[in-house]
Motif scaffolding. Structure first.
Motif, mmCIF file in Angstrom:
data_model
loop_
_atom_site.group_PDB
_atom_site.id
_atom_site.type_symbol
_atom_site.label_atom_id
_atom_site.label_comp_id
_atom_site.label_asym_id
_atom_site.label_seq_id
_atom_site.Cartn_x
_atom_site.Cartn_y
_atom_site.Cartn_z
ATOM 1 N N ASP A 107 0.828 -1.205 0.000
ATOM 2 C CA ASP A 107 0.000 0.000 0.000
ATOM 3 C C ASP A 107 0.861 1.253 0.000
ATOM 4 N N ALA A 108 1.979 1.202 0.719
ATOM 5 C CA ALA A 108 2.864 2.375 0.789
ATOM 6 C C ALA A 108 3.464 2.702 -0.577
ATOM 7 N N PHE A 109 4.018 1.702 -1.274
ATOM 8 C CA PHE A 109 4.639 2.061 -2.557
ATOM 9 C C PHE A 109 3.596 2.417 -3.615
ATOM 10 N N ASN A 110 2.380 1.893 -3.489
ATOM 11 C CA ASN A 110 1.324 2.328 -4.398
ATOM 12 C C ASN A 110 0.901 3.762 -4.100
ATOM 13 N N ALA A 111 0.861 4.139 -2.831
ATOM 14 C CA ALA A 111 0.525 5.518 -2.452
ATOM 15 C C ALA A 111 1.612 6.484 -2.920
ATOM 16 N N VAL A 112 2.864 6.100 -2.757
ATOM 17 C CA VAL A 112 3.965 6.957 -3.207
ATOM 18 C C VAL A 112 3.912 7.118 -4.727
ATOM 19 N N TYR A 113 3.650 6.031 -5.429
ATOM 20 C CA TYR A 113 3.544 6.102 -6.894
ATOM 21 C C TYR A 113 2.442 7.079 -7.298
ATOM 22 N N SER A 114 1.274 6.927 -6.699
ATOM 23 C CA SER A 114 0.136 7.780 -7.035
ATOM 24 C C SER A 114 0.424 9.243 -6.716
ATOM 25 N N THR A 115 1.007 9.484 -5.564
ATOM 26 C CA THR A 115 1.311 10.854 -5.144
ATOM 27 C C THR A 115 2.358 11.490 -6.045
ATOM 28 N N THR A 116 3.432 10.773 -6.330
ATOM 29 C CA THR A 116 4.481 11.354 -7.178
ATOM 30 C C THR A 116 3.978 11.543 -8.614
ATOM 31 N N PHE A 117 3.076 10.691 -9.062
ATOM 32 C CA PHE A 117 2.477 10.868 -10.389
ATOM 33 C C PHE A 117 1.748 12.212 -10.449
ATOM 34 N N GLU A 118 0.940 12.486 -9.413
ATOM 35 C CA GLU A 118 0.197 13.754 -9.374
ATOM 36 C C GLU A 118 1.140 14.946 -9.276
ATOM 37 N N ILE A 119 2.183 14.838 -8.471
ATOM 38 C CA ILE A 119 3.170 15.925 -8.323
ATOM 39 C C ILE A 119 3.874 16.164 -9.647
ATOM 40 N N ASP A 120 4.303 15.091 -10.295
ATOM 41 C CA ASP A 120 4.997 15.232 -11.576
ATOM 42 C C ASP A 120 4.109 15.881 -12.643
#
Length: 122
Positions: A107-120
Motif C-alpha cells: 500500500d505504501a509504494f502504491n501511495a507513493v507512486y500515485s502521489t508522485t504521479f500527481e506531483i509530476d
C-alpha cells in the motif's frame, strides 16, 4: 528470474545476519525463533501460493515484457488490479489465519507512486 519459493525466502532472511533483540535479549537465530517463526511462515505463504497454478491469477501479475511477478510487488494500474488485491488478501487470510506482513509495504509504494504521479503532472 522465476518467482522465489517460500523456502528461498526463508533462506534469504536466514542469510541476512541480522542482530535482533526481543524482550531485552538477543535472538540468536530469528528465523528459527518460536515467537517470530509464525510471522515468517505467513510471509512464506505469499511466495508459495504465487507458485501454485490454482492461485496464479490472484497472486501474480504478468508484466508487459512477459515477466511474472508477485502481486505484492506490483503497482496497481486498474480497478481489476485492486479487486484481485482484495481477493488475494482474503485468500491469504484464509490460508494463514494470521497477518501475512506485506500489505502495508504494498500500500505504501502504491501511495507513493500515485502521489508522485500527481506531483509530476503539476
Amino acid at each position: 528470474m522465476a518467482l522465489m519459493t517460500g523456502e528461498q525466502y526463508i533462506e534469504s532472511i536466514r542469510n541476512l545476519k541480522m542482530e535482533v533483540y526481543m524482550f531485552g535479549k538477543k535472538v540468536d537465530c530469528p528465523v528459527d525463533d518460536p515467537i517470530l517463526r509464525p510471522s515468517l511462515n505467513s510471509v512464506r505463504m505469499t511466495y508459495d501460493l504465487a507458485r501454485m497454478p490454482e492461485y496464479e491469477d490472484l497472486m501474480t501479475v504478468t508484466l508487459e515484457d512477459g515477466r511474472k511477478i508477485n502481486r505484492f510487488t506490483h503497482i496497481h494500474r486498474s480497478t481489476e488490479d485492486l479487486v484481485k488485491k482484495v481477493k488475494m488478501q482474503r485468500l491469504l487470510g484464509q490460508q494463514t489465519a494470521a497477518c501475512f506482513q506485506r500489505c502495508v509495504g504494498m500500500d505504501a509504494f502504491n501511495a507513493v507512486y500515485s502521489t508522485t504521479f500527481e506531483i509530476d503532472k503539476k
